[in-house]
Design a protein around this motif. Structure first.
Motif, PDB file in Angstrom:
ATOM      1  N   ASP A 267       0.832  -1.215   0.036  1.00 19.34           N
ATOM      2  CA  ASP A 267       0.087   0.052  -0.149  1.00 19.34           C
ATOM      3  C   ASP A 267       0.901   1.380   0.124  1.00 19.34           C
ATOM      4  OD1 ASP A 267       0.708   0.648   2.611  1.00 19.34           O
ATOM      5  OD2 ASP A 267      -0.595  -0.761   3.430  1.00 19.34           O
ATOM      6  N   LEU A 268       0.368   2.340   0.038  1.00 20.59           N
ATOM      7  CA  LEU A 268       0.996   3.695  -0.116  1.00 20.59           C
ATOM      8  C   LEU A 268       1.187   4.459   1.237  1.00 20.59           C
ATOM      9  CD1 LEU A 268      -0.132   4.950  -3.780  1.00 20.59           C
ATOM     10  CD2 LEU A 268       2.091   4.133  -2.909  1.00 20.59           C
ATOM     11  N   GLY A 269       0.603   3.624   2.400  1.00 27.86           N
ATOM     12  CA  GLY A 269       0.619   4.327   3.702  1.00 27.86           C
ATOM     13  C   GLY A 269       2.120   4.734   4.155  1.00 27.86           C
ATOM     14  N   PRO A 270       2.266   5.520   5.168  1.00 29.92           N
ATOM     15  CA  PRO A 270       3.827   5.723   5.678  1.00 29.92           C
ATOM     16  C   PRO A 270       4.338   4.618   6.057  1.00 29.92           C
ATOM     17  CG  PRO A 270       2.040   7.215   6.663  1.00 29.92           C
ATOM     18  CD  PRO A 270       1.227   6.171   5.870  1.00 29.92           C
ATOM     19  N   TYR A 271       5.745   4.168   5.671  1.00 36.24           N
ATOM     20  CA  TYR A 271       6.454   3.345   6.331  1.00 36.24           C
ATOM     21  C   TYR A 271       6.613   3.215   7.720  1.00 36.24           C
ATOM     22  CZ  TYR A 271      10.398  -0.203   6.742  1.00 36.24           C
ATOM     23  OH  TYR A 271      11.139  -1.045   7.063  1.00 36.24           O
ATOM     24  N   ARG A 272       6.616   2.179   8.228  1.00 34.96           N
ATOM     25  CA  ARG A 272       6.859   2.127  10.158  1.00 34.96           C
ATOM     26  C   ARG A 272       8.096   1.273   9.952  1.00 34.96           C
ATOM     27  NH1 ARG A 272       1.987   0.527   8.674  1.00 34.96           N
ATOM     28  NH2 ARG A 272       2.333  -1.569   9.227  1.00 34.96           N
ATOM     29  N   PRO A 273       9.397   2.017  10.533  1.00 31.49           N
ATOM     30  CA  PRO A 273      10.357   1.145  10.468  1.00 31.49           C
ATOM     31  C   PRO A 273      10.260   0.203  11.178  1.00 31.49           C
ATOM     32  CG  PRO A 273      10.816   3.451  10.939  1.00 31.49           C
ATOM     33  CD  PRO A 273       9.298   3.261  11.018  1.00 31.49           C
ATOM     34  N   VAL A 274      11.086  -0.996  10.596  1.00 30.99           N
ATOM     35  CA  VAL A 274      11.451  -2.379  11.441  1.00 30.99           C
ATOM     36  C   VAL A 274      12.612  -2.111  12.133  1.00 30.99           C
ATOM     37  CG1 VAL A 274      11.833  -4.838  11.070  1.00 30.99           C
ATOM     38  CG2 VAL A 274       9.972  -3.701   9.824  1.00 30.99           C
ATOM     39  N   SER A 275      12.727  -2.880  13.166  1.00 32.17           N
ATOM     40  CA  SER A 275      14.093  -2.787  13.758  1.00 32.17           C
ATOM     41  C   SER A 275      14.968  -3.112  12.874  1.00 32.17           C
ATOM     42  CB  SER A 275      14.237  -3.683  14.914  1.00 32.17           C
ATOM     43  OG  SER A 275      13.180  -3.651  16.097  1.00 32.17           O
ATOM     44  N   LEU A 346      41.636   3.797  -0.928  1.00 32.99           N
ATOM     45  CA  LEU A 346      41.108   3.466   0.414  1.00 32.99           C
ATOM     46  C   LEU A 346      39.412   3.107   0.096  1.00 32.99           C
ATOM     47  CD1 LEU A 346      43.153   5.125   2.977  1.00 32.99           C
ATOM     48  CD2 LEU A 346      43.496   3.008   1.964  1.00 32.99           C
ATOM     49  N   LEU A 347      39.057   2.160   0.202  1.00 30.44           N
ATOM     50  CA  LEU A 347      37.643   1.626   0.182  1.00 30.44           C
ATOM     51  C   LEU A 347      36.947   1.539   1.271  1.00 30.44           C
ATOM     52  CD1 LEU A 347      35.883   1.775  -2.772  1.00 30.44           C
ATOM     53  CD2 LEU A 347      36.067  -0.809  -2.516  1.00 30.44           C
ATOM     54  N   ARG A 348      35.646   1.835   1.595  1.00 29.79           N
ATOM     55  CA  ARG A 348      34.992   1.350   2.660  1.00 29.79           C
ATOM     56  C   ARG A 348      33.630   0.762   2.206  1.00 29.79           C
ATOM     57  NH1 ARG A 348      34.088   5.287   7.666  1.00 29.79           N
ATOM     58  NH2 ARG A 348      35.906   4.591   7.922  1.00 29.79           N
ATOM     59  N   LEU A 349      33.203  -0.432   2.693  1.00 31.33           N
ATOM     60  CA  LEU A 349      32.211  -0.961   2.756  1.00 31.33           C
ATOM     61  C   LEU A 349      31.234  -0.907   3.697  1.00 31.33           C
ATOM     62  CD1 LEU A 349      33.514  -4.551   1.235  1.00 31.33           C
ATOM     63  CD2 LEU A 349      32.972  -2.583  -0.299  1.00 31.33           C
ATOM     64  N   VAL A 350      29.783  -0.728   3.470  1.00 32.65           N
ATOM     65  CA  VAL A 350      29.164  -0.806   4.614  1.00 32.65           C
ATOM     66  C   VAL A 350      28.090  -1.946   4.543  1.00 32.65           C
ATOM     67  CG1 VAL A 350      27.213   0.471   5.936  1.00 32.65           C
ATOM     68  CG2 VAL A 350      29.259   1.837   5.080  1.00 32.65           C
ATOM     69  N   LEU A 351      28.236  -2.967   5.347  1.00 34.01           N
ATOM     70  CA  LEU A 351      27.455  -4.187   5.291  1.00 34.01           C
ATOM     71  C   LEU A 351      26.174  -4.222   6.272  1.00 34.01           C
ATOM     72  CD1 LEU A 351      30.464  -6.502   5.019  1.00 34.01           C
ATOM     73  CD2 LEU A 351      28.802  -5.992   3.108  1.00 34.01           C
ATOM     74  N   GLN A 352      25.099  -4.436   5.958  1.00 27.69           N
ATOM     75  CA  GLN A 352      23.898  -4.408   6.908  1.00 27.69           C
ATOM     76  C   GLN A 352      22.712  -5.103   6.308  1.00 27.69           C
ATOM     77  OE1 GLN A 352      21.742  -0.661   7.270  1.00 27.69           O
ATOM     78  NE2 GLN A 352      21.540  -1.040   9.518  1.00 27.69           N
ATOM     79  N   PRO A 353      22.747  -6.404   6.743  1.00 27.66           N
ATOM     80  CA  PRO A 353      21.401  -7.391   6.299  1.00 27.66           C
ATOM     81  C   PRO A 353      20.275  -6.622   6.782  1.00 27.66           C
ATOM     82  CG  PRO A 353      23.072  -8.664   7.241  1.00 27.66           C
ATOM     83  CD  PRO A 353      23.423  -7.134   7.646  1.00 27.66           C
ATOM     84  N   LEU A 354      19.213  -6.757   6.360  1.00 31.93           N
ATOM     85  CA  LEU A 354      17.799  -6.233   6.595  1.00 31.93           C
ATOM     86  C   LEU A 354      16.956  -7.058   7.702  1.00 31.93           C
ATOM     87  CD1 LEU A 354      16.437  -5.002   3.242  1.00 31.93           C
ATOM     88  CD2 LEU A 354      17.383  -3.635   4.909  1.00 31.93           C
ATOM     89  N   ASP A 355      17.417  -8.433   7.799  1.00 29.42           N
ATOM     90  CA  ASP A 355      16.814  -9.230   8.702  1.00 29.42           C
ATOM     91  C   ASP A 355      17.394  -9.894   9.806  1.00 29.42           C
ATOM     92  OD1 ASP A 355      18.249 -10.708   6.820  1.00 29.42           O
ATOM     93  OD2 ASP A 355      16.511 -12.300   6.536  1.00 29.42           O
ATOM     94  N   ARG A 356      18.795  -9.693  10.012  1.00 28.55           N
ATOM     95  CA  ARG A 356      19.518 -10.367  10.962  1.00 28.55           C
ATOM     96  C   ARG A 356      20.814  -9.644  11.081  1.00 28.55           C
ATOM     97  NH1 ARG A 356      23.647 -13.556   8.413  1.00 28.55           N
ATOM     98  NH2 ARG A 356      23.615 -13.519   6.379  1.00 28.55           N
TER      99      ARG A 356
END
Length: 388
Positions: A267-275, A346-356
């Motif tokens: 739907d197009l309702g506002p997104y409620r952030p998941v942890s 010099l390269l920076r990686l930012v790693l961040q799973p969405l579910d764990r």
């Protein structure tokens, strides 16, 4: 010399789901596109045709027939995805317009319709929370014979699109602006920006669309007399539009399969952030052949390819510095075995799973996979250990 996609790379690209197409499953993006289309249909009281075309297009339609110069940098296969010398994966949905204009040649009477060309486009792009290599676009072209279209209608079009994406009822006092912009296939070009509030409270102008009056040479290229035909052209990034509408800060969420996130993309309702899962950073010291190779878009594309399905874990890739061999201490040059023409990046990686949460070991393995794909030096500096 052009680089061409392998059959496996082409198959992967063509298998990617188009979130704007309701035939491929329900998604908020198709709902938003429908609202934008309806807003323009109601504004002008004209018919609408939606064209869902193959993403494989003639290179000439993607560039030449839209007025791009022969030496335009966007033609380079470092930034676009070529299949053969004459065929490519479209880099914008405008690539479908030349054939559309060709089809209008037999129209001899009055004509006034809105044509919508949505779908995926394919680029080699940087990696951050607002960019992906295959974003969604929609081209909105109003084409009219035996009637005028000008700056007033263009202003109406921009206002209607802004209100469809960000309804005034939910965004009171929203500000937008149109600044001059140059496009190869329009005259009186405009860039459409909206003023948005960032999480830290700061306000920033963000581009929502680009538009203009259809250029006479584009009409002539399809055999349409610009003394009889006129048009408005607007190109919209659907990913950004949906992120603005729902208040989503990370573009990867649009394809998330996490139930708590996926349910909110119906739907197009506002997104409620998941942890949010904690992010993990890894810094890489690379050796590359030249400073030109340190292009964040090229490095980002190679990193995505190296990680394959795991590329969804990569939230950002940032070039922190580029230093030629002559600018490094002798000890560093010796340690890296750097040739005089090479550079240290010099390269920076930012790693961040969405579910764990990502473990350090997993992060190190991902870091090494990217490192091995990008590094061109003689000395390897791996972190995951042998056999990882």
């Amino acid at each position: 010399m052009k680089n061409y996609l392998t059959p496996a790379e082409l198959q992967t690209a063509l298998a990617l789901r188009d979130l704007s197409d309701p035939a491929q499953g329900p998604h908020a993006m198709s709902l938003l596109l429908a609202e934008i289309t309806s807003a323009l249909e109601n504004l002008w009281g004209i018919g609408v045709d939606t064209h869902r075309l193959s993403p494989l297009v003639a290179t000439a339609d993607n560039y030449d027939r839209l007025g791009y110069s022969p030496d335009d940098v966007t033609r380079d296969s470092r930034y676009s995805r070529h299949v053969s010398p004459t065929v490519m994966l479209r880099s914008h949905t405008s690539a479908g317009v030349p054939a559309l204009l060709d089809s209008l040649r037999p129209e001899m009477g009055h004509y006034d319709r809105l044509h919508v060309l949505p779908g995926l486009v394919y680029r080699r792009d940087s990696i951050d929370r607002t960019h992906v290599g295959a974003p969604h676009q929609a081209d909105l072209w109003r084409l009219k014979a035996r009637g005028l279209l000008g700056a007033a209608e263009l202003d109406q079009m921009m206002a209607a699109v802004v209100e469809a994406v960000l309804p005034p009822s939910a965004n009171p006092g929203l500000e937008w602006r149109a600044t001059p912009a140059s496009h190869s296939y329009t005259d009186t070009g405009r860039q459409l920006d909206v003023l948005v509030t960032q999480p830290d409270g700061s306000r920033e102008w963000l581009e929502l669309a680009e538009c203009g009056l259809v250029a006479a040479q584009v009409l002539r290229g399809s055999g349409l007399d610009p003394r009889r035909w006129a048009g408005l052209a607007l190109g919209l990034g659907l990913d950004r539009a949906l992120m603005l509408r729902k208040g989503i800060r990370d573009i990867r969420l649009l394809r998330s399969e996490v139930p708590g996130i996926q349910d909110q993309l119906l739907d197009l309702g506002p997104y409620r952030p998941v942890s949010a899962m904690p992010e993990v950073r890894r810094d890489l010291s690379l050796v590359l052949g030249s400073a030109a190779e340190a292009d964040v878009e090229l490095l980002g594309d190679r990193a995505r390819t190296a990680l394959g399905p795991d590329s969804e874990l990569l939230a950002a890739l940032e070039v922190r510095s580029v230093t030629p061999a002559s600018g490094l201490p002798p000890a560093a040059v010796h340690r890296l075995r750097l040739a005089p023409t090479e550079v240290n990046v010099l390269l920076r990686l930012v790693l961040q799973p969405l579910d764990r949460t990502l473990t350090d070991g997993e992060a190190n393995i991902l870091r090494d996979r990217v490192y091995l794909a990008l590094h061109r030096g003689r000395v390897l500096e791996l972190t995951a250990g042998p056999g990882a």
